[in-house]
Design a protein around this motif. Sequence first.
Motif, mmCIF file in Angstrom:
data_model
loop_
_atom_site.group_PDB
_atom_site.id
_atom_site.type_symbol
_atom_site.label_atom_id
_atom_site.label_comp_id
_atom_site.label_asym_id
_atom_site.label_seq_id
_atom_site.Cartn_x
_atom_site.Cartn_y
_atom_site.Cartn_z
ATOM 1 N N VAL A 1 -8.290 -1.578 4.448
ATOM 2 C CA VAL A 1 -7.674 -2.902 4.249
ATOM 3 C C VAL A 1 -7.001 -2.960 2.872
ATOM 4 O O VAL A 1 -5.860 -3.404 2.739
ATOM 5 N N TYR A 2 -7.703 -2.493 1.846
ATOM 6 C CA TYR A 2 -7.169 -2.512 0.480
ATOM 7 C C TYR A 2 -5.888 -1.672 0.377
ATOM 8 O O TYR A 2 -4.864 -2.125 -0.147
ATOM 9 N N GLN A 3 -5.952 -0.451 0.921
ATOM 10 C CA GLN A 3 -4.779 0.439 0.833
ATOM 11 C C GLN A 3 -3.596 -0.114 1.628
ATOM 12 O O GLN A 3 -2.453 -0.055 1.188
ATOM 13 N N LYS A 4 -3.897 -0.689 2.805
ATOM 14 C CA LYS A 4 -2.815 -1.253 3.636
ATOM 15 C C LYS A 4 -2.179 -2.462 2.975
ATOM 16 O O LYS A 4 -0.972 -2.664 3.051
ATOM 17 N N SER A 5 -3.010 -3.289 2.313
ATOM 18 C CA SER A 5 -2.453 -4.486 1.679
ATOM 19 C C SER A 5 -1.555 -4.103 0.499
ATOM 20 O O SER A 5 -0.512 -4.713 0.281
ATOM 21 N N LEU A 6 -1.942 -3.060 -0.247
ATOM 22 C CA LEU A 6 -1.092 -2.614 -1.368
ATOM 23 C C LEU A 6 0.194 -1.969 -0.855
ATOM 24 O O LEU A 6 1.230 -2.021 -1.516
ATOM 25 N N LYS A 7 0.100 -1.355 0.335
ATOM 26 C CA LYS A 7 1.307 -0.751 0.925
ATOM 27 C C LYS A 7 2.265 -1.862 1.370
ATOM 28 O O LYS A 7 3.474 -1.764 1.223
ATOM 29 N N LYS A 8 1.670 -2.942 1.896
ATOM 30 C CA LYS A 8 2.478 -4.064 2.381
ATOM 31 C C LYS A 8 3.066 -4.882 1.232
ATOM 32 O O LYS A 8 4.177 -5.391 1.311
ATOM 33 N N PHE A 9 2.275 -4.999 0.142
ATOM 34 C CA PHE A 9 2.738 -5.780 -1.016
ATOM 35 C C PHE A 9 2.790 -4.871 -2.249
ATOM 36 O O PHE A 9 1.947 -4.966 -3.145
ATOM 37 N N PRO A 10 3.781 -3.958 -2.295
ATOM 38 C CA PRO A 10 3.832 -2.989 -3.390
ATOM 39 C C PRO A 10 3.938 -3.619 -4.781
ATOM 40 O O PRO A 10 3.494 -3.038 -5.759
#
Length: 383
Positions: free
Chosen positions: A83-92
């Motif tokens: 979840v953390y990695q995906k959220s940072l990918k979505k909101f760079p």
Amino acid sequence: MSQKKKILIRIGSLRHGGAEKVLATFLKNLPEDKYEIDLLLNLYSGKYLDEIPKWITIIFLNKGEMITTNRIQDIPKKAARVVYQKSLKKFPNLLYKRKLKGKKYDIEFAAIHGMRDEILNSPLKSSKKIVWIHNDLSEVKGYSETEIKKFFSFDKIMVISEKIEKLFIDLAENENQKQKIVKIYNPLDTEEILTKSEKTVINYEFDQNVPTFISVGTIFPQKGFDRLLNVHKKLLDEGLHHKILIIGNGLDFENIKKLKSELKVDETATMLGFTDNPYPYFKNADFYILSSRYEGFPTVLFEAITLKKKIIATEVSGVNEMLNSGELGLIIENSEEGIYSGMKKALLQPQDFEEYSEKLKNYIIPFNLKNSVEKITSVLDEL
């Protein structure tokens, strides 16, 4: 003194894969006075962490070992990481403002193809972007021609073999895209391989009277260890005595171990897991076998050539180049049948492999560390 180039490099972790080893070797041989490098890992984990020079800053999203199982107690931690990695990918923007503290980079570098979107979606519009392709993407699940063409958004595409170079040239739509492709063989340290091979073998007994086939690599379906074990069983059933030694770890480790037991070959096939130094095992084995379904440029063959091993390899990307179209080792069809015929030949006609040994005696590897590092640094300097 000219200002140092600021570079951000991204990779998943520094676990025991070819791309990770190559990145660590490259960074160890870079001049400190020219670059300021931040290495951003999704997971702070892996044996190559210790090899990264102290002047390079390591930043990470998560810490700890890779979770490869689905045990109940591991699921919350695994889910939280995803979840953390995906959220940072979505909101760079969040990643660049907080984790990277708003730093501006001259170059952003995807050290593996899996980091394509993370680098291309960077909020830093003025940075130059590079990707390093280690796999034949035409063989990788999920990479259609449309997906592969997205890599042309990079300023430079570094590829590691002729086959991958051809794939990109064929997909290029204009001269400008073709100019982005640069072929650079992987930087690998021959001296280190030779020195480490002199160490003592532990946890394994080589039998001089029984031929041993060694295979080293991350235990993924890509590497074809299931095919290797199936062939091993078939040859044993035909009365051809030999042993298999597999060195490596990975997501498929338990599956391959289970297959080994199901085939009832636990006595003759050994899975040693991961070792820091596989080279003494290489040295003592009779044959090196590459059973991969696909590759980019199999680093492990470079190691086998350096140690003058008798090699059998499936015809995947990079193999023809490395084995000089079959002069330095036996290239077999990329199938279970191909692996079977190659191993059977090794067991029944070992004398046929002497020709390869003769050729390897005086062979000087054309892809050396110095050339590769110089070529990569020239790409960085020209951007």
